[in-house]
Design a protein around this motif. Structure first.
Motif, PDB file in Angstrom:
ATOM      1  N   THR A 228      28.033   9.198 -15.186  1.00 16.34           N
ATOM      2  CA  THR A 228      28.760  10.450 -14.937  1.00 16.34           C
ATOM      3  C   THR A 228      29.007  11.268 -16.202  1.00 16.34           C
ATOM      4  O   THR A 228      29.246  12.473 -16.116  1.00 16.34           O
ATOM      5  N   THR A 229      28.987  10.593 -17.367  1.00 17.17           N
ATOM      6  CA  THR A 229      29.300  11.290 -18.618  1.00 17.17           C
ATOM      7  C   THR A 229      28.406  10.797 -19.752  1.00 17.17           C
ATOM      8  O   THR A 229      27.916   9.668 -19.722  1.00 17.17           O
ATOM      9  N   VAL A 230      28.243  11.659 -20.745  1.00 16.37           N
ATOM     10  CA  VAL A 230      27.550  11.307 -21.986  1.00 16.37           C
ATOM     11  C   VAL A 230      28.459  11.704 -23.145  1.00 16.37           C
ATOM     12  O   VAL A 230      28.903  12.855 -23.224  1.00 16.37           O
ATOM     13  N   GLN A 231      28.730  10.746 -24.020  1.00 14.37           N
ATOM     14  CA  GLN A 231      29.479  11.036 -25.247  1.00 14.37           C
ATOM     15  C   GLN A 231      28.476  11.069 -26.393  1.00 14.37           C
ATOM     16  O   GLN A 231      27.709  10.132 -26.592  1.00 14.37           O
ATOM     17  N   VAL A 232      28.485  12.159 -27.144  1.00 18.41           N
ATOM     18  CA  VAL A 232      27.463  12.366 -28.166  1.00 18.41           C
ATOM     19  C   VAL A 232      28.080  13.069 -29.374  1.00 18.41           C
ATOM     20  O   VAL A 232      29.031  13.844 -29.230  1.00 18.41           O
ATOM     21  N   ILE A 233      27.557  12.786 -30.563  1.00 20.05           N
ATOM     22  CA  ILE A 233      28.002  13.505 -31.757  1.00 20.05           C
ATOM     23  C   ILE A 233      27.493  14.944 -31.671  1.00 20.05           C
ATOM     24  O   ILE A 233      26.302  15.185 -31.513  1.00 20.05           O
ATOM     25  N   PHE A 234      28.430  15.875 -31.767  1.00 20.44           N
ATOM     26  CA  PHE A 234      28.078  17.295 -31.714  1.00 20.44           C
ATOM     27  C   PHE A 234      29.041  18.058 -32.592  1.00 20.44           C
ATOM     28  O   PHE A 234      30.261  18.005 -32.409  1.00 20.44           O
ATOM     29  N   ASN A 235      28.500  18.729 -33.594  1.00 26.23           N
ATOM     30  CA  ASN A 235      29.324  19.515 -34.503  1.00 26.23           C
ATOM     31  C   ASN A 235      28.439  20.506 -35.255  1.00 26.23           C
ATOM     32  O   ASN A 235      27.233  20.591 -34.992  1.00 26.23           O
ATOM     33  N   MET A 236      29.009  21.257 -36.168  1.00 27.15           N
ATOM     34  CA  MET A 236      28.249  22.258 -36.925  1.00 27.15           C
ATOM     35  C   MET A 236      27.129  21.649 -37.758  1.00 27.15           C
ATOM     36  O   MET A 236      26.226  22.371 -38.201  1.00 27.15           O
ATOM     37  N   PHE A 237      27.187  20.337 -37.984  1.00 26.57           N
ATOM     38  CA  PHE A 237      26.143  19.647 -38.725  1.00 26.57           C
ATOM     39  C   PHE A 237      25.240  18.816 -37.812  1.00 26.57           C
ATOM     40  O   PHE A 237      24.397  18.059 -38.292  1.00 26.57           O
ATOM     41  N   ARG A 238      25.428  18.933 -36.502  1.00 26.99           N
ATOM     42  CA  ARG A 238      24.592  18.172 -35.552  1.00 26.99           C
ATOM     43  C   ARG A 238      24.341  19.046 -34.324  1.00 26.99           C
ATOM     44  O   ARG A 238      25.019  18.928 -33.317  1.00 26.99           O
ATOM     45  N   LEU A 239      23.363  19.924 -34.430  1.00 25.11           N
ATOM     46  CA  LEU A 239      23.115  20.921 -33.387  1.00 25.11           C
ATOM     47  C   LEU A 239      22.142  20.479 -32.303  1.00 25.11           C
ATOM     48  O   LEU A 239      22.052  21.113 -31.252  1.00 25.11           O
ATOM     49  N   LYS A 240      21.404  19.420 -32.538  1.00 29.87           N
ATOM     50  CA  LYS A 240      20.338  19.043 -31.622  1.00 29.87           C
ATOM     51  C   LYS A 240      20.771  18.901 -30.157  1.00 29.87           C
ATOM     52  O   LYS A 240      20.032  19.311 -29.249  1.00 29.87           O
ATOM     53  N   PRO A 241      21.942  18.322 -29.859  1.00 26.78           N
ATOM     54  CA  PRO A 241      22.322  18.190 -28.443  1.00 26.78           C
ATOM     55  C   PRO A 241      22.353  19.501 -27.677  1.00 26.78           C
ATOM     56  O   PRO A 241      22.185  19.504 -26.450  1.00 26.78           O
ATOM     57  N   SER A 242      22.563  20.614 -28.370  1.00 26.70           N
ATOM     58  CA  SER A 242      22.666  21.899 -27.673  1.00 26.70           C
ATOM     59  C   SER A 242      21.318  22.408 -27.186  1.00 26.70           C
ATOM     60  O   SER A 242      21.255  23.421 -26.478  1.00 26.70           O
ATOM     61  N   GLU A 243      20.267  21.706 -27.537  1.00 24.70           N
ATOM     62  CA  GLU A 243      18.938  22.125 -27.086  1.00 24.70           C
ATOM     63  C   GLU A 243      18.675  21.572 -25.681  1.00 24.70           C
ATOM     64  O   GLU A 243      19.299  22.002 -24.729  1.00 24.70           O
ATOM     65  N   GLU A 244      17.836  20.608 -25.518  1.00 28.87           N
ATOM     66  CA  GLU A 244      17.485  20.119 -24.183  1.00 28.87           C
ATOM     67  C   GLU A 244      18.622  19.396 -23.479  1.00 28.87           C
ATOM     68  O   GLU A 244      18.817  19.526 -22.269  1.00 28.87           O
ATOM     69  N   LEU A 245      19.404  18.610 -24.210  1.00 29.06           N
ATOM     70  CA  LEU A 245      20.404  17.752 -23.576  1.00 29.06           C
ATOM     71  C   LEU A 245      21.419  18.528 -22.752  1.00 29.06           C
ATOM     72  O   LEU A 245      21.715  18.170 -21.610  1.00 29.06           O
ATOM     73  N   PHE A 246      21.980  19.579 -23.311  1.00 32.00           N
ATOM     74  CA  PHE A 246      23.024  20.296 -22.588  1.00 32.00           C
ATOM     75  C   PHE A 246      22.499  20.894 -21.289  1.00 32.00           C
ATOM     76  O   PHE A 246      23.175  20.856 -20.250  1.00 32.00           O
ATOM     77  N   ALA A 247      21.308  21.438 -21.326  1.00 28.05           N
ATOM     78  CA  ALA A 247      20.732  22.018 -20.104  1.00 28.05           C
ATOM     79  C   ALA A 247      20.512  20.949 -19.042  1.00 28.05           C
ATOM     80  O   ALA A 247      20.796  21.165 -17.852  1.00 28.05           O
TER      81      ALA A 247
ATOM     82  N   LEU B 265      21.413   8.704 -29.937  1.00 26.90           N
ATOM     83  CA  LEU B 265      20.242   9.579 -29.872  1.00 26.90           C
ATOM     84  C   LEU B 265      20.269  10.474 -28.642  1.00 26.90           C
ATOM     85  O   LEU B 265      20.661  10.040 -27.551  1.00 26.90           O
ATOM     86  N   VAL B 266      19.802  11.683 -28.792  1.00 26.19           N
ATOM     87  CA  VAL B 266      19.634  12.577 -27.646  1.00 26.19           C
ATOM     88  C   VAL B 266      18.703  11.938 -26.622  1.00 26.19           C
ATOM     89  O   VAL B 266      18.953  12.000 -25.411  1.00 26.19           O
ATOM     90  N   ASP B 267      17.632  11.305 -27.072  1.00 25.93           N
ATOM     91  CA  ASP B 267      16.696  10.667 -26.145  1.00 25.93           C
ATOM     92  C   ASP B 267      17.376   9.580 -25.319  1.00 25.93           C
ATOM     93  O   ASP B 267      17.027   9.369 -24.155  1.00 25.93           O
ATOM     94  N   GLU B 268      18.344   8.883 -25.911  1.00 24.79           N
ATOM     95  CA  GLU B 268      19.072   7.853 -25.154  1.00 24.79           C
ATOM     96  C   GLU B 268      19.896   8.488 -24.043  1.00 24.79           C
ATOM     97  O   GLU B 268      19.974   7.957 -22.930  1.00 24.79           O
ATOM     98  N   ALA B 269      20.490   9.627 -24.338  1.00 28.78           N
ATOM     99  CA  ALA B 269      21.264  10.333 -23.313  1.00 28.78           C
ATOM    100  C   ALA B 269      20.371  10.757 -22.159  1.00 28.78           C
ATOM    101  O   ALA B 269      20.743  10.628 -20.983  1.00 28.78           O
ATOM    102  N   LEU B 270      19.192  11.255 -22.475  1.00 28.28           N
ATOM    103  CA  LEU B 270      18.259  11.680 -21.424  1.00 28.28           C
ATOM    104  C   LEU B 270      17.817  10.489 -20.582  1.00 28.28           C
ATOM    105  O   LEU B 270      17.673  10.607 -19.361  1.00 28.28           O
ATOM    106  N   MET B 271      17.621   9.337 -21.216  1.00 20.96           N
ATOM    107  CA  MET B 271      17.269   8.128 -20.472  1.00 20.96           C
ATOM    108  C   MET B 271      18.411   7.703 -19.558  1.00 20.96           C
ATOM    109  O   MET B 271      18.198   7.333 -18.398  1.00 20.96           O
ATOM    110  N   ALA B 272      19.628   7.757 -20.055  1.00 24.29           N
ATOM    111  CA  ALA B 272      20.785   7.308 -19.278  1.00 24.29           C
ATOM    112  C   ALA B 272      21.007   8.159 -18.044  1.00 24.29           C
ATOM    113  O   ALA B 272      21.435   7.657 -16.995  1.00 24.29           O
ATOM    114  N   MET B 273      20.713   9.454 -18.150  1.00 27.00           N
ATOM    115  CA  MET B 273      20.963  10.354 -17.028  1.00 27.00           C
ATOM    116  C   MET B 273      20.060  10.086 -15.832  1.00 27.00           C
ATOM    117  O   MET B 273      20.288  10.612 -14.754  1.00 27.00           O
ATOM    118  N   LYS B 274      19.060   9.233 -16.001  1.00 21.94           N
ATOM    119  CA  LYS B 274      18.204   8.855 -14.870  1.00 21.94           C
ATOM    120  C   LYS B 274      18.972   7.994 -13.873  1.00 21.94           C
ATOM    121  O   LYS B 274      18.582   7.908 -12.711  1.00 21.94           O
TER     122      LYS B 274
END
Length: 328
Positions: free
Chosen positions: A170-189, A156-165
């Motif tokens: 140092t890194t987040v591995q996340v599903i990101f592809n043409m069928f999974r655009l959500k990470p490019s919103e808040e997470l990447f910034a 989940l994107v929310d899990e990544a945001l929690m982990a970054m606290k």
């Protein structure tokens, strides 16, 4: 090959790297050490210097094969592995500092090494991200010289945001592809703000985005694309990115019209991922040497045009968004 910085690790890594789930995982074929070594060597020959594996990929055989090849090479190659998925039942209560330290020790034995470049929590239950003692345990392992860096692999994107606290993430591995655009919103910034490396996994949506599948395509009974479409074995978002297979095929036909020409859709799908500067690396898998060549073509393709980027967005909005966007 171009190289990008992997967040706080400071590693300069190949923008197209290698994921080894297919080398040793639930893709219907038994683990083959010779084939694994050929694939890994082929990738390194082409400039890949980052390889992602996990302790559960063929019960440590993947880790061992990766380490064997890397040790035989003169190049600097960074190895990332993962831990936690051995916990059964896979619940937050099963996660303890002692168990995780034990898994790290086992990975060190599998790889016959003293230090792991990057250890990642392997998609733990959401509750684990609220337990500081779990993240503190890896700080002790770093002090002991057993790991160099800690990362997380998330569903989940929310899990990544929690982990970054946690400052030692140092890194987040996340599903990101043409069928999974959500990470490019808040997470990447947020990742950019916190100097967190982004590792993009499942970039071809379990093969859907190769453009080679049809309604007649069949899969081995032991292949997760056959038995996990509804999350029977693990999170269904890992299989075809959670997209209904037939719906995905329809979307792929529209994507092919956006990217006509000689290069396969797979290469353009990987090049699309690289259009996002926050992504440190994309880690497509390979079960044969020819797939390495196909994957690496992405690094040679020109940048996508604004029209092409908008076209991908429109296909996503038309076919995919409603069923997956808010789930992960």
């Amino acid at each position: 090959m171009q190289y990008r910085k992997l967040g706080k690790t400071g590693f300069e890594i190949s923008e197209v790297s290698l994921g080894t789930w297919q080398v040793g995982g639930r893709w219907g074929e038994p683990f083959n050490e010779e084939n694994a070594e050929r694939i890994i060597n082929k990738a390194i020959d082409a400039g890949v210097n980052f390889i992602d594996t996990a302790d559960v990929y063929s019960e440590g055989d993947s880790e061992a094969a990766v380490a064997k090849v890397v040790k035989s090479r003169s190049e600097q190659v960074y190895v990332a592995t993962k831990c936690g998925r051995q916990i059964q039942p896979h619940t937050a209560e099963g996660y303890t500092p002692e168990k995780l330290a034990g898994y790290v020790e086992q990975s060190l034995r599998n790889m016959k090494t003293d230090t792991i470049d990057l250890i990642q929590l392997h998609c733990p239950p959401t509750e684990v991200y609220s337990r500081p003692e779990i993240f503190e345990a890896f700080e002790r392992l770093k002090e002991q010289g057993k790991i160099r860096n800690l990362g997380v692999s998330v569903e989940l994107v929310d899990e990544a945001l929690m982990a970054m606290k946690y400052p030692n993430v140092t890194t987040v591995q996340v599903i990101f592809n043409m069928f999974r655009l959500k990470p490019s919103e808040e997470l990447f910034a947020r990742a950019k703000e916190n100097n967190i490396g982004i590792i993009a996994r499942v970039p071809l949506a379990s093969g859907l985005l190769t453009g080679k599948m049809s309604s007649q395509t069949t899969f081995n009974p032991e292949d997760h694309r056959n038995f996990n479409r509804n999350g029977e074995a693990f999170d269904k978002g890992e299989t075809f990115s959670g997209v209904d297979f037939d719906l995905g095929l329809e979307a792929v036909e529209e994507l092919k019209r956006i990217f006509p020409g000689q290069e396969p859709l797979a290469a353009w799908a990987l090049r699309w991922v690289l259009m996002f500067p926050e992504v440190s690396t994309v880690i497509p898998g390979a079960s044969k040497e020819e797939q390495i060549e196909s994957n690496l073509k992405a690094a040679e393709l020109p940048a996508l045009s604004q029209k092409q980027m908008q076209g991908v967005q429109e296909v996503y909005d038309k076919y995919i968004r409603a069923s997956v966007h808010q789930q992960w």
